[in-house]
Design a protein around this motif. Structure first.
Motif, PDB file in Angstrom:
ATOM      1  N   ASP A  25       0.841  -1.199   0.000  1.00 34.85           N
ATOM      2  CA  ASP A  25       0.000   0.000   0.000  1.00 34.85           C
ATOM      3  C   ASP A  25       0.872   1.242   0.000  1.00 34.85           C
ATOM      4  N   ALA A  26       0.348   2.324  -0.575  1.00 34.67           N
ATOM      5  CA  ALA A  26       1.023   3.629  -0.549  1.00 34.67           C
ATOM      6  C   ALA A  26      -0.006   4.636  -0.031  1.00 34.67           C
ATOM      7  N   LYS A  27      -0.322   4.521   1.256  1.00 34.48           N
ATOM      8  CA  LYS A  27      -1.383   5.333   1.862  1.00 34.48           C
ATOM      9  C   LYS A  27      -0.795   6.263   2.918  1.00 34.48           C
ATOM     10  N   PRO A  28      -1.231   7.525   3.009  1.00 37.36           N
ATOM     11  CA  PRO A  28      -2.207   8.132   2.103  1.00 37.36           C
ATOM     12  C   PRO A  28      -1.546   8.528   0.788  1.00 37.36           C
ATOM     13  N   GLY A  29      -2.388   8.642  -0.238  1.00 38.69           N
ATOM     14  CA  GLY A  29      -1.866   9.030  -1.546  1.00 38.69           C
ATOM     15  C   GLY A  29      -2.988   9.545  -2.424  1.00 38.69           C
ATOM     16  N   PRO A  30      -2.626  10.106  -3.587  1.00 38.61           N
ATOM     17  CA  PRO A  30      -3.620  10.692  -4.489  1.00 38.61           C
ATOM     18  C   PRO A  30      -4.325   9.640  -5.346  1.00 38.61           C
ATOM     19  N   CYS A  31      -5.387  10.048  -6.009  1.00 36.83           N
ATOM     20  CA  CYS A  31      -6.147   9.165  -6.902  1.00 36.83           C
ATOM     21  C   CYS A  31      -5.285   8.658  -8.057  1.00 36.83           C
ATOM     22  N   SER A  32      -4.272   9.436  -8.433  1.00 36.10           N
ATOM     23  CA  SER A  32      -3.399   9.016  -9.546  1.00 36.10           C
ATOM     24  C   SER A  32      -2.562   7.791  -9.179  1.00 36.10           C
ATOM     25  N   SER A  33      -2.458   7.510  -7.889  1.00 36.54           N
ATOM     26  CA  SER A  33      -1.748   6.310  -7.431  1.00 36.54           C
ATOM     27  C   SER A  33      -2.757   5.187  -7.227  1.00 36.54           C
ATOM     28  N   LEU A  34      -2.478   4.030  -7.819  1.00 36.49           N
ATOM     29  CA  LEU A  34      -3.376   2.880  -7.629  1.00 36.49           C
ATOM     30  C   LEU A  34      -3.283   2.352  -6.201  1.00 36.49           C
ATOM     31  N   MET A  35      -2.061   2.335  -5.658  1.00 33.73           N
ATOM     32  CA  MET A  35      -1.864   1.714  -4.353  1.00 33.73           C
ATOM     33  C   MET A  35      -2.207   2.657  -3.196  1.00 33.73           C
ATOM     34  N   SER A  36      -2.692   3.865  -3.518  1.00 30.88           N
ATOM     35  CA  SER A  36      -3.220   4.733  -2.457  1.00 30.88           C
ATOM     36  C   SER A  36      -4.566   4.198  -1.976  1.00 30.88           C
ATOM     37  N   GLY A  37      -5.167   3.301  -2.752  1.00 28.40           N
ATOM     38  CA  GLY A  37      -6.401   2.640  -2.342  1.00 28.40           C
ATOM     39  C   GLY A  37      -7.496   3.615  -1.955  1.00 28.40           C
ATOM     40  N   SER A  38      -8.118   3.371  -0.807  1.00 25.56           N
ATOM     41  CA  SER A  38      -9.259   4.187  -0.383  1.00 25.56           C
ATOM     42  C   SER A  38      -8.864   5.634  -0.113  1.00 25.56           C
ATOM     43  N   THR A  39      -7.571   5.897   0.190  1.00 30.08           N
ATOM     44  CA  THR A  39      -7.175   7.275   0.484  1.00 30.08           C
ATOM     45  C   THR A  39      -7.186   8.151  -0.770  1.00 30.08           C
ATOM     46  N   GLY A  40      -7.327   7.531  -1.947  1.00 25.16           N
ATOM     47  CA  GLY A  40      -7.490   8.300  -3.182  1.00 25.16           C
ATOM     48  C   GLY A  40      -8.854   8.960  -3.267  1.00 25.16           C
ATOM     49  N   GLY A  41      -9.735   8.613  -2.349  1.00 25.38           N
ATOM     50  CA  GLY A  41     -11.070   9.212  -2.306  1.00 25.38           C
ATOM     51  C   GLY A  41     -12.134   8.252  -2.812  1.00 25.38           C
ATOM     52  N   VAL A  42     -13.331   8.352  -2.217  1.00 24.70           N
ATOM     53  CA  VAL A  42     -14.402   7.417  -2.567  1.00 24.70           C
ATOM     54  C   VAL A  42     -14.871   7.624  -4.014  1.00 24.70           C
ATOM     55  N   ASN A  43     -14.659   8.820  -4.571  1.00 29.29           N
ATOM     56  CA  ASN A  43     -15.067   9.076  -5.953  1.00 29.29           C
ATOM     57  C   ASN A  43     -13.981   8.734  -6.969  1.00 29.29           C
ATOM     58  N   CYS A  44     -12.830   8.272  -6.496  1.00 30.48           N
ATOM     59  CA  CYS A  44     -11.718   7.954  -7.395  1.00 30.48           C
ATOM     60  C   CYS A  44     -11.994   6.638  -8.122  1.00 30.48           C
ATOM     61  N   THR A  45     -11.989   6.693  -9.455  1.00 31.48           N
ATOM     62  CA  THR A  45     -12.225   5.478 -10.241  1.00 31.48           C
ATOM     63  C   THR A  45     -10.989   5.082 -11.056  1.00 31.48           C
ATOM     64  N   ASN A  46      -9.846   5.726 -10.797  1.00 33.53           N
ATOM     65  CA  ASN A  46      -8.633   5.411 -11.568  1.00 33.53           C
ATOM     66  C   ASN A  46      -8.124   3.993 -11.262  1.00 33.53           C
ATOM     67  N   PRO A  47      -8.119   3.116 -12.283  1.00 32.92           N
ATOM     68  CA  PRO A  47      -7.617   1.755 -12.041  1.00 32.92           C
ATOM     69  C   PRO A  47      -6.170   1.567 -12.508  1.00 32.92           C
ATOM     70  N   TYR A  48      -5.517   2.642 -12.970  1.00 35.80           N
ATOM     71  CA  TYR A  48      -4.178   2.505 -13.570  1.00 35.80           C
ATOM     72  C   TYR A  48      -3.063   2.748 -12.555  1.00 35.80           C
ATOM     73  N   PRO A  49      -2.066   1.877 -12.550  1.00 34.41           N
ATOM     74  CA  PRO A  49      -0.887   2.138 -11.722  1.00 34.41           C
ATOM     75  C   PRO A  49      -0.146   3.352 -12.283  1.00 34.41           C
ATOM     76  N   ASP A  50       0.472   4.149 -11.398  1.00 37.87           N
ATOM     77  CA  ASP A  50       1.245   5.287 -11.882  1.00 37.87           C
ATOM     78  C   ASP A  50       2.632   4.802 -12.348  1.00 37.87           C
ATOM     79  N   ALA A  51       3.449   5.737 -12.833  1.00 34.72           N
ATOM     80  CA  ALA A  51       4.737   5.350 -13.435  1.00 34.72           C
ATOM     81  C   ALA A  51       5.627   4.612 -12.435  1.00 34.72           C
ATOM     82  N   TYR A  52       5.631   5.069 -11.191  1.00 37.14           N
ATOM     83  CA  TYR A  52       6.461   4.427 -10.169  1.00 37.14           C
ATOM     84  C   TYR A  52       5.960   2.999  -9.891  1.00 37.14           C
ATOM     85  N   GLU A  53       4.643   2.851  -9.785  1.00 31.61           N
ATOM     86  CA  GLU A  53       4.070   1.525  -9.517  1.00 31.61           C
ATOM     87  C   GLU A  53       4.339   0.564 -10.680  1.00 31.61           C
ATOM     88  N   ARG A  54       4.236   1.070 -11.897  1.00 29.34           N
ATOM     89  CA  ARG A  54       4.535   0.234 -13.078  1.00 29.34           C
ATOM     90  C   ARG A  54       5.992  -0.207 -13.046  1.00 29.34           C
TER      91      ARG A  54
END
Ligand SMILES: [Zn+2]
Length: 191
Positions: free
Chosen positions: A136-165
């Motif tokens: 996990d990478a919490k807390p984190g922004p919606c642009s991060s996949l591994m920020s999980g729920s801390t990306g916000g309940v409205n976050c629908t981004n399913p893509y890993p960011d460049a670092y995660e990739r």
């Protein structure tokens, strides 16, 4: 003599084709993409994913588009699945990889995540990220996949960011020697 000139040229052309294939758009069918050398194939079993089956398929497509060194394929009946995906009534959670061919980790598509309003495809992609060795990478922004729920309940981004990739590419990038084995630790994604 001609062969001595042509062989390096053909090799150079093949390398160029691989480079171009790596930059293929999201709409490219998997069969149209060249397989990189030493790509690890992991099989997943979503037969117990219940109502999350299509979300899991979407998340698999996201990962297969995002990384080259590892590829997820549905396990044919009777074949060992490295990743088992099970729907249940808990929080979404997963065992930490990176899982290797012949190994096994479990993803639980816990219903409490979607019941709290979180996006099923993002949850599935996040949990598969754990299978591939991402913590996990919490807390984190919606642009991060591994920020999980801390990306916000409205976050629908399913893509890993460049670092995660890049971390997943590294987890599967060096062949089978010297690779870190699956951690197996249970990552629970409570909102
Ligand atoms: Zn998590």
């Amino acid at each position: 003599m001609l062969r001595r000139i042509l062989t390096p040229l053909l090799i150079a052309l093949s390398a160029l084709t691989l480079t171009l294939a790596g930059a293929a758009p999201a709409t490219a069918a998997p069969a149209e993409r060249s397989q990189p050398l030493r790509q690890t194939v992991l099989y997943y079993d979503a037969s117990r994913a219940a109502e999350y089956t299509s979300a899991v398929s979407s998340a698999v497509r996201v990962w297969n588009y995002s990384v080259s060194n590892v590829r997820l394929e549905p396990a044919p009946v009777g074949r060992h699945a490295e990743i088992r995906i099970i729907a249940d009534n808990g929080w979404p959670r997963a065992q930490l990889g990176p899982v290797r061919p012949g190994g096994q980790v479990v993803v639980w598509m816990g219903r409490q995540g979607t019941a709290a309003g979180y996006d099923a495809v993002r949850i599935a992609a996040h949990e598969l990220g754990h299978s591939l060795g991402l913590p996990d990478a919490k807390p984190g922004p919606c642009s991060s996949l591994m920020s999980g729920s801390t990306g916000g309940v409205n976050c629908t981004n399913p893509y890993p960011d460049a670092y995660e990739r890049s971390r997943v590419e590294a987890n599967y990038g060096s062949g089978l020697t010297g690779q870190r084995a699956a951690d197996g630790q249970l990552m629970v994604d409570r909102a």
